[in-house]
Motif scaffolding. Structure first.
Motif, mmCIF file in Angstrom:
data_model
loop_
_atom_site.group_PDB
_atom_site.id
_atom_site.type_symbol
_atom_site.label_atom_id
_atom_site.label_comp_id
_atom_site.label_asym_id
_atom_site.label_seq_id
_atom_site.Cartn_x
_atom_site.Cartn_y
_atom_site.Cartn_z
ATOM 1 N N LYS A 46 -26.051 22.709 -38.822
ATOM 2 C CA LYS A 46 -27.344 23.282 -38.414
ATOM 3 C C LYS A 46 -27.908 22.499 -37.219
ATOM 4 N N LEU A 47 -27.853 21.175 -37.291
ATOM 5 C CA LEU A 47 -28.348 20.356 -36.177
ATOM 6 C C LEU A 47 -27.518 20.593 -34.912
ATOM 7 N N CYS A 48 -26.223 20.708 -35.068
ATOM 8 C CA CYS A 48 -25.344 20.913 -33.909
ATOM 9 C C CYS A 48 -25.564 22.281 -33.270
ATOM 10 N N ARG A 49 -25.807 23.276 -34.074
ATOM 11 C CA ARG A 49 -26.101 24.608 -33.513
ATOM 12 C C ARG A 49 -27.404 24.571 -32.727
ATOM 13 N N GLU A 50 -28.376 23.840 -33.231
ATOM 14 C CA GLU A 50 -29.638 23.692 -32.495
ATOM 15 C C GLU A 50 -29.401 22.929 -31.197
ATOM 16 N N LEU A 51 -28.588 21.889 -31.245
ATOM 17 C CA LEU A 51 -28.266 21.147 -30.029
ATOM 18 C C LEU A 51 -27.613 22.066 -29.009
ATOM 19 N N ASP A 52 -26.688 22.901 -29.445
ATOM 20 C CA ASP A 52 -26.018 23.831 -28.531
ATOM 21 C C ASP A 52 -27.025 24.729 -27.817
ATOM 22 N N GLU A 68 -12.029 25.252 -25.037
ATOM 23 C CA GLU A 68 -11.418 26.141 -26.029
ATOM 24 C C GLU A 68 -11.052 25.313 -27.244
ATOM 25 N N PRO A 69 -11.103 25.830 -28.435
ATOM 26 C CA PRO A 69 -11.631 27.141 -28.781
ATOM 27 C C PRO A 69 -13.158 27.144 -28.703
ATOM 28 N N ALA A 70 -13.714 28.299 -28.448
ATOM 29 C CA ALA A 70 -15.162 28.427 -28.328
ATOM 30 C C ALA A 70 -15.830 28.066 -29.655
ATOM 31 N N SER A 71 -16.887 27.251 -29.561
ATOM 32 C CA SER A 71 -17.615 26.825 -30.756
ATOM 33 C C SER A 71 -18.986 26.312 -30.354
ATOM 34 N N ALA A 72 -19.966 26.508 -31.213
ATOM 35 C CA ALA A 72 -21.295 25.951 -30.979
ATOM 36 C C ALA A 72 -21.302 24.440 -31.197
ATOM 37 N N LEU A 73 -20.195 23.881 -31.684
ATOM 38 C CA LEU A 73 -20.116 22.448 -31.939
ATOM 39 C C LEU A 73 -19.487 21.681 -30.781
ATOM 40 N N THR A 74 -19.067 22.401 -29.746
ATOM 41 C CA THR A 74 -18.468 21.752 -28.576
ATOM 42 C C THR A 74 -19.066 22.338 -27.307
ATOM 43 N N ALA A 75 -19.070 21.529 -26.251
ATOM 44 C CA ALA A 75 -19.554 21.984 -24.952
ATOM 45 C C ALA A 75 -18.836 21.177 -23.879
ATOM 46 N N GLY A 76 -18.820 21.695 -22.679
ATOM 47 C CA GLY A 76 -18.176 20.991 -21.584
ATOM 48 C C GLY A 76 -18.834 21.306 -20.258
ATOM 49 N N TRP A 77 -18.668 20.396 -19.316
ATOM 50 C CA TRP A 77 -19.222 20.566 -17.973
ATOM 51 C C TRP A 77 -18.220 20.061 -16.956
ATOM 52 N N GLY A 78 -17.962 20.872 -15.920
ATOM 53 C CA GLY A 78 -17.146 20.447 -14.796
ATOM 54 C C GLY A 78 -15.661 20.475 -15.074
ATOM 55 N N ASP A 79 -14.908 20.004 -14.059
ATOM 56 C CA ASP A 79 -13.453 19.937 -14.124
ATOM 57 C C ASP A 79 -12.997 18.758 -13.284
#
Length: 163
Positions: A46-52, A68-79
């Motif tokens: 629940k906290l991680c979804r709010e963070l997303d 990948e895989p897409a998830s509300a528990l992971t995020a990324g920026w740049g390459d």
């Protein structure tokens, strides 16, 4: 006669070749980062979804490009990607009194240099552990990614001890 058989085989071959090119084109063009999705308990999720929901669109002047895989528990920026994973297991390194730590804009972090030259930071004293990995090619800006992430973490993941 062999010439015609060979030509006949190539006539049958193009559809298969086109399919092979299309499939390999998709996989080689898909150069997005990957990240293992954590599996926290219900409270952490629940906290991680709010963070997303409150994460910035840019970190260290890089646009958001989720792994990948897409998830509300992971995020990324740049390459190469700065990767955030929320709800990770408490790192055992937190038990080490000699472990390196840093505070950035009110958020405490455990600092771990990885063998590949990247840095992994994990929040301390928060209700869910948030891990941020900064690849070696992106470490020149120091703590800038953590500065950009601090407001969202403070807003979504309260201080305390994670379950």
């Amino acid at each position: 006669m062999n010439f015609f058989r060979h030509r006949r085989r190539t006539v049958v071959g193009p559809p298969a070749l086109a399919l092979l090119i299309a499939v390999s084109g998709c996989s080689s063009a898909d150069d997005s980062a990957s990240a293992a999705v954590p599996s926290p308990g219900a409270g952490g999720t629940k906290l991680c979804r709010e963070l997303d929901r409150v994460l910035p669109a840019e970190v260290d002047d890089q646009d958001r490009r989720d792994p990948e895989p897409a998830s509300a528990l992971t995020a990324g920026w740049g390459d190469p990607a700065i990767i955030l994973r929320c709800g990770v297991v408490r790192p055992s390194k937190m038990d080490d009194p000699e472990a390196d730590g840093v505070e950035v804009d009110g958020v405490g972090w455990l600092l771990e240099k990885q063998d590949d030259g990247s840095f992994r930071f994990t929040t301390t004293l928060r209700k869910a552990y948030v891990e941020v990995t900064i690849p070696e090619g992106r470490t020149a800006d120091g703590m800038a990614p953590l500065v950009d992430l601090a407001p969202a973490i403070k807003k979504a993941v309260p201080e305390g001890i994670a379950d």
